[in-house]
Structure formats: C-alpha cells, structure tokens
Design a protein around this motif. Structure first.
Motif, short mmCIF file in Angstrom:
data_model
loop_
_atom_site.label_atom_id
_atom_site.label_comp_id
_atom_site.label_asym_id
_atom_site.label_seq_id
_atom_site.Cartn_x
_atom_site.Cartn_y
_atom_site.Cartn_z
N HIS A 82 58.62 46.54 55.21
CA HIS A 82 58.10 47.54 54.26
C HIS A 82 57.74 46.83 52.97
CE1 HIS A 82 59.29 50.80 56.89
NE2 HIS A 82 60.47 50.22 57.02
N VAL A 83 56.52 47.04 52.52
CA VAL A 83 56.05 46.41 51.28
C VAL A 83 55.58 47.51 50.35
CG1 VAL A 83 54.42 44.77 50.28
CG2 VAL A 83 55.29 44.38 52.58
N SER A 84 56.06 47.47 49.11
CA SER A 84 55.58 48.43 48.12
C SER A 84 55.14 47.66 46.88
CB SER A 84 56.66 49.44 47.77
OG SER A 84 57.81 48.79 47.28
N GLU A 85 54.19 48.24 46.17
CA GLU A 85 53.63 47.58 44.99
C GLU A 85 53.82 48.49 43.78
OE1 GLU A 85 49.56 45.20 43.73
OE2 GLU A 85 49.54 46.51 45.47
N ILE A 86 54.42 47.93 42.74
CA ILE A 86 54.61 48.65 41.49
C ILE A 86 53.68 48.00 40.47
CG2 ILE A 86 56.26 49.31 39.71
CD1 ILE A 86 58.43 48.71 41.97
N GLU A 87 52.67 48.74 40.06
CA GLU A 87 51.67 48.17 39.16
C GLU A 87 51.99 48.48 37.71
OE1 GLU A 87 47.73 47.67 39.90
OE2 GLU A 87 47.78 48.18 42.02
N GLY A 88 52.03 47.41 36.91
CA GLY A 88 52.17 47.56 35.48
C GLY A 88 50.81 47.29 34.84
N GLU A 89 50.79 47.19 33.51
CA GLU A 89 49.51 46.93 32.85
C GLU A 89 48.97 45.54 33.16
OE1 GLU A 89 49.26 47.96 28.70
OE2 GLU A 89 50.51 49.72 29.03
N GLN A 90 49.84 44.52 33.09
CA GLN A 90 49.39 43.16 33.35
C GLN A 90 50.03 42.55 34.60
OE1 GLN A 90 50.62 42.21 29.58
NE2 GLN A 90 48.71 42.82 28.62
N THR A 91 51.16 43.09 35.02
CA THR A 91 51.90 42.50 36.12
C THR A 91 52.13 43.50 37.24
OG1 THR A 91 53.07 41.14 34.50
CG2 THR A 91 53.99 41.20 36.69
N SER A 92 51.99 43.03 38.47
CA SER A 92 52.33 43.83 39.65
C SER A 92 53.60 43.25 40.25
CB SER A 92 51.24 43.75 40.71
OG SER A 92 50.12 44.48 40.34
N VAL A 93 54.51 44.13 40.62
CA VAL A 93 55.72 43.70 41.32
C VAL A 93 55.56 44.14 42.76
CG1 VAL A 93 58.23 43.90 41.50
CG2 VAL A 93 57.14 43.90 39.25
N ILE A 94 55.65 43.19 43.67
CA ILE A 94 55.53 43.50 45.09
C ILE A 94 56.91 43.35 45.70
CG2 ILE A 94 54.47 42.81 47.26
CD1 ILE A 94 52.03 42.00 45.60
N GLU A 95 57.42 44.45 46.25
CA GLU A 95 58.75 44.47 46.83
C GLU A 95 58.63 44.37 48.35
OE1 GLU A 95 61.17 47.09 43.54
OE2 GLU A 95 60.40 48.13 45.31
N LEU A 96 59.40 43.45 48.92
CA LEU A 96 59.39 43.22 50.36
C LEU A 96 60.77 43.52 50.92
CD1 LEU A 96 58.20 42.05 53.01
CD2 LEU A 96 58.82 39.79 52.18
N LYS A 141 45.13 38.74 37.82
CA LYS A 141 46.33 39.56 37.63
C LYS A 141 47.53 38.64 37.73
CE LYS A 141 46.69 43.83 39.36
NZ LYS A 141 46.88 44.81 40.42
N ARG A 142 48.68 39.17 37.37
CA ARG A 142 49.93 38.43 37.56
C ARG A 142 50.77 39.26 38.50
NH1 ARG A 142 55.04 37.88 35.52
NH2 ARG A 142 55.78 35.74 35.64
N SER A 143 51.36 38.61 39.49
CA SER A 143 52.21 39.36 40.42
C SER A 143 53.48 38.59 40.72
CB SER A 143 51.44 39.65 41.71
OG SER A 143 50.96 38.46 42.26
N VAL A 144 54.51 39.37 41.00
CA VAL A 144 55.83 38.83 41.26
C VAL A 144 56.29 39.38 42.61
CG1 VAL A 144 58.21 38.75 40.41
CG2 VAL A 144 56.32 38.84 38.79
N LEU A 145 56.88 38.52 43.43
CA LEU A 145 57.40 38.95 44.74
C LEU A 145 58.91 39.10 44.65
CD1 LEU A 145 57.05 39.50 47.80
CD2 LEU A 145 57.32 37.06 48.16
N GLU A 146 59.39 40.30 44.97
CA GLU A 146 60.82 40.57 45.02
C GLU A 146 61.18 40.80 46.47
OE1 GLU A 146 63.20 40.91 42.52
OE2 GLU A 146 61.73 40.22 41.04
N ILE A 147 62.18 40.07 46.98
CA ILE A 147 62.64 40.28 48.34
C ILE A 147 63.93 41.08 48.25
CG2 ILE A 147 63.40 39.18 50.48
CD1 ILE A 147 61.62 36.77 49.65
N LEU A 148 63.90 42.31 48.76
CA LEU A 148 65.05 43.21 48.67
C LEU A 148 65.95 43.05 49.88
CD1 LEU A 148 63.10 46.41 47.61
CD2 LEU A 148 64.15 44.72 46.12
#
Length: 77
Positions: A21-35, A69-76
C-alpha cells in the motif's frame, strides 16, 4: 507518478504484492510517500543494512528532481 513508481518497485521486491500500500501526502514543496508492506516482506524492502531502501530513495530523489519537487520515502511497519 512518484507514488506509482514506488508501488511498482515495491511490488517487484515482495512475496505478497497484494499487500503493498502506497499513499502520498502532498505538501507545498515536499511530498511524503508512505510505503506499507506485509510484515514478512519488510526485510526485503529494507534490504541488508538498508541498501534496498536507500536505492529506492535515490531513484525517488532522481525522479522528483526531474519533476522539480522534493519527496521523502517513509517505510511504515
């Protein structure tokens, strides 16, 4: 697009692709992608000494730079 990229890579690595399951939380400059993956597949996604996770973050960084864009990968867990 970045969300689909992470999902494709993760599904290729794990034994239970239906539990990816992958979800994306979009901010103004950064996206956080949760895996999130099945508990028994967590080691496959992280890899030895975090190498696989680091490689996924590098690919994501390159793709997000191309999209300006800037994105960060979070592995939950």
């Amino acid at each position: 697009m970045l969300k689909e990229l992470v999902e494709y890579i993760a599904k290729s690595l794990v034994d239970k692709p239906e539990e990816v399951h992958v979800s994306e939380i979009e901010g103004e400059q950064t996206s956080v992608i949760e895996l999130k993956v099945a508990k028994e597949d967590l080691g496959k996604v992280i890899g030895k000494q975090g190498r696989t996770a680091r490689a996924m973050r590098t690919i994501l960084g390159a793709a997000s730079t191309k999209m300006r864009k800037r994105s960060v990968l979070e592995i939950l867990e």
